[in-house]
Design an enzyme around this catalytic site. Sequence first.
Site, mmCIF file in Angstrom:
data_model
loop_
_atom_site.group_PDB
_atom_site.id
_atom_site.type_symbol
_atom_site.label_atom_id
_atom_site.label_comp_id
_atom_site.label_asym_id
_atom_site.label_seq_id
_atom_site.Cartn_x
_atom_site.Cartn_y
_atom_site.Cartn_z
ATOM 1 N N SER A 114 0.766 -1.302 0.065
ATOM 2 C CA SER A 114 0.043 -0.021 -0.004
ATOM 3 C C SER A 114 0.694 1.277 -0.013
ATOM 4 O O SER A 114 2.070 1.331 0.577
ATOM 5 C CB SER A 114 -0.850 -0.234 1.406
ATOM 6 N N SER A 115 0.243 2.289 -0.606
ATOM 7 C CA SER A 115 1.129 3.538 -0.602
ATOM 8 C C SER A 115 1.532 4.195 0.768
ATOM 9 O O SER A 115 2.389 5.027 1.054
ATOM 10 C CB SER A 115 0.336 4.753 -1.460
ATOM 11 N N CYS A 116 0.694 3.578 1.834
ATOM 12 C CA CYS A 116 0.920 4.113 3.239
ATOM 13 C C CYS A 116 2.053 3.619 3.726
ATOM 14 O O CYS A 116 2.626 4.181 4.968
ATOM 15 C CB CYS A 116 -0.378 3.936 4.066
ATOM 16 N N TYR A 143 -0.747 -0.766 10.034
ATOM 17 C CA TYR A 143 -0.891 -1.495 8.938
ATOM 18 C C TYR A 143 0.302 -1.093 7.967
ATOM 19 O O TYR A 143 0.808 -1.947 7.279
ATOM 20 C CB TYR A 143 -2.064 -0.549 8.025
ATOM 21 N N LYS A 147 2.858 -4.025 6.309
ATOM 22 C CA LYS A 147 3.171 -4.119 4.745
ATOM 23 C C LYS A 147 4.461 -3.908 4.523
ATOM 24 O O LYS A 147 5.141 -4.491 3.527
ATOM 25 C CB LYS A 147 2.478 -2.782 4.124
ATOM 26 N N HIS A 186 -12.743 3.614 3.067
ATOM 27 C CA HIS A 186 -12.068 4.762 2.733
ATOM 28 C C HIS A 186 -12.845 5.650 2.134
ATOM 29 O O HIS A 186 -13.926 5.707 2.047
ATOM 30 C CB HIS A 186 -10.915 4.151 1.776
HETATM 31 P P1 GDP Z 1 -6.008 7.519 4.038
HETATM 32 O O1 GDP Z 1 -5.671 7.669 2.737
HETATM 33 O O2 GDP Z 1 -5.253 6.389 4.748
HETATM 34 O O3 GDP Z 1 -6.019 8.652 4.861
HETATM 35 O O4 GDP Z 1 -7.355 7.020 4.195
HETATM 36 P P2 GDP Z 1 -8.894 7.512 3.881
HETATM 37 O O5 GDP Z 1 -9.127 7.181 2.581
HETATM 38 O O6 GDP Z 1 -9.815 7.046 5.000
HETATM 39 O O7 GDP Z 1 -8.984 8.870 4.181
HETATM 40 C C1 GDP Z 1 -8.617 9.981 3.152
HETATM 41 C C2 GDP Z 1 -8.903 11.495 3.388
HETATM 42 O O8 GDP Z 1 -10.213 11.708 3.459
HETATM 43 C C3 GDP Z 1 -8.799 11.784 4.835
HETATM 44 O O9 GDP Z 1 -8.004 13.234 4.966
HETATM 45 C C4 GDP Z 1 -10.328 11.635 5.458
HETATM 46 O O10 GDP Z 1 -10.206 12.599 6.510
HETATM 47 C C5 GDP Z 1 -10.780 12.187 4.261
HETATM 48 N N1 GDP Z 1 -12.209 11.978 4.488
HETATM 49 C C6 GDP Z 1 -13.342 13.050 3.973
HETATM 50 N N2 GDP Z 1 -14.505 12.194 4.446
HETATM 51 C C7 GDP Z 1 -14.507 10.898 4.626
HETATM 52 C C8 GDP Z 1 -15.327 9.876 4.865
HETATM 53 O O11 GDP Z 1 -16.429 9.920 4.914
HETATM 54 N N3 GDP Z 1 -14.632 8.818 5.273
HETATM 55 C C9 GDP Z 1 -13.191 8.743 5.231
HETATM 56 N N4 GDP Z 1 -12.570 7.312 5.420
HETATM 57 N N5 GDP Z 1 -12.305 9.750 4.800
HETATM 58 C C10 GDP Z 1 -12.799 10.735 4.776
#
Ligand code: GDP
Length: 317
Positions: A114-116, A143, A147, A186
């Site tokens: 994963s990119s994280c 995570y 990974k 996500h």
């Molecule tokens: P990340 O890429 O590991 O940070 O995982 P996420 O896909 O969960 O979040 C990506 C970004 O989208 C973060 O800045 C979240 O705060 C934002 N975000 C905005 N609305 C949402 C939501 O409803 N769900 C999630 N998971 N993230 C959200």
Amino acid sequence: MSAHPPYDLAGKRVWVAGHRGMVGGAIVRRLASEGCEVLTASREELDLTDQRAVLGWMHNQRPQAVFLAAARVGGILANDTRPVEFLRDNLLIETSIFTGAESAGVEKLLFLGSSCIYPKHAEQPIREEALLTGPLEPTNEWYAIAKIAGIKLAQAYRRQYGCDYISAMPTNLYGPGDNFDLKGSHVLPALIRKVHEAKLSGGPVEVWGTGSPRREFLYVDDCADACVFLMKSYSGEGHINVGSGDDIAIIELARLVMDVLGYPGEIVTDPTKPDGTPRKLMDNTRLRTMGWAPKVALREGIARAYEAFLAGEGRNL
Ligand code: GDP
């Protein structure tokens, strides 16, 4: 880098570990045109965290190639609140499958990361060399560390036992088979669900955090295509980034989802929720140079993902 004969999947027994997940499911779809025999094990049949069970299953089934797409996954909140599952379960899954693969004589294995895995403040776009050059984003380091261990396992087996194990690092993926449960999902599936529900109620769309972080997205069938491409044509110690090459601010993403779903409503941000890492765009030069490019643009992918959502493919609805 890949100056070795292509690995032909035709006629091979190919295990997709994690076939019920979004990526595993897409790999199974993609393998339909490779003329191979696809092996899968259901969760009831095989606990992937149980090393003995995995070893027995692999000796029995004798896969020749393995796509390791099984993992405990989730969005920013799930990662932050269930650290044991994200670290321990993923380490166990990886250890079981790498051990089993070496023991059962698997010819080729592709590990999906994963990119994280990259440092929070890595230079953008993030090149493969940025791995382990700085501290991780704390909300998903559980995570990420699991990974990173997977990448290192692939390298270790290659060095010590000469196994042809490779690693691919996909960016944020979305598409059919995604998790639409708002607590664990996500951002892209969350927004598809939230915009759909706002469209029905006429209310605002709630965006977590400030909306300013930027993320890169890749349609899951494009990722599966890249994995099959790498399995067939790449053999090397270095992991390979799999991305679209473009990123977008979360607030713009919300607007795009609203546009695709046809809802011109209001957006409200919730600053009590975490932003996570400010930007996460990967450099996909290596993969592009090998001759691979994504096919599905973000707008088109969102439309397809929404169709899948409407067809009831969201697992947690
Ligand atoms: P990340 O890429 O590991 O940070 O995982 P996420 O896909 O969960 O979040 C990506 C970004 O989208 C973060 O800045 C979240 O705060 C934002 N975000 C905005 N609305 C949402 C939501 O409803 N769900 C999630 N998971 N993230 C959200």
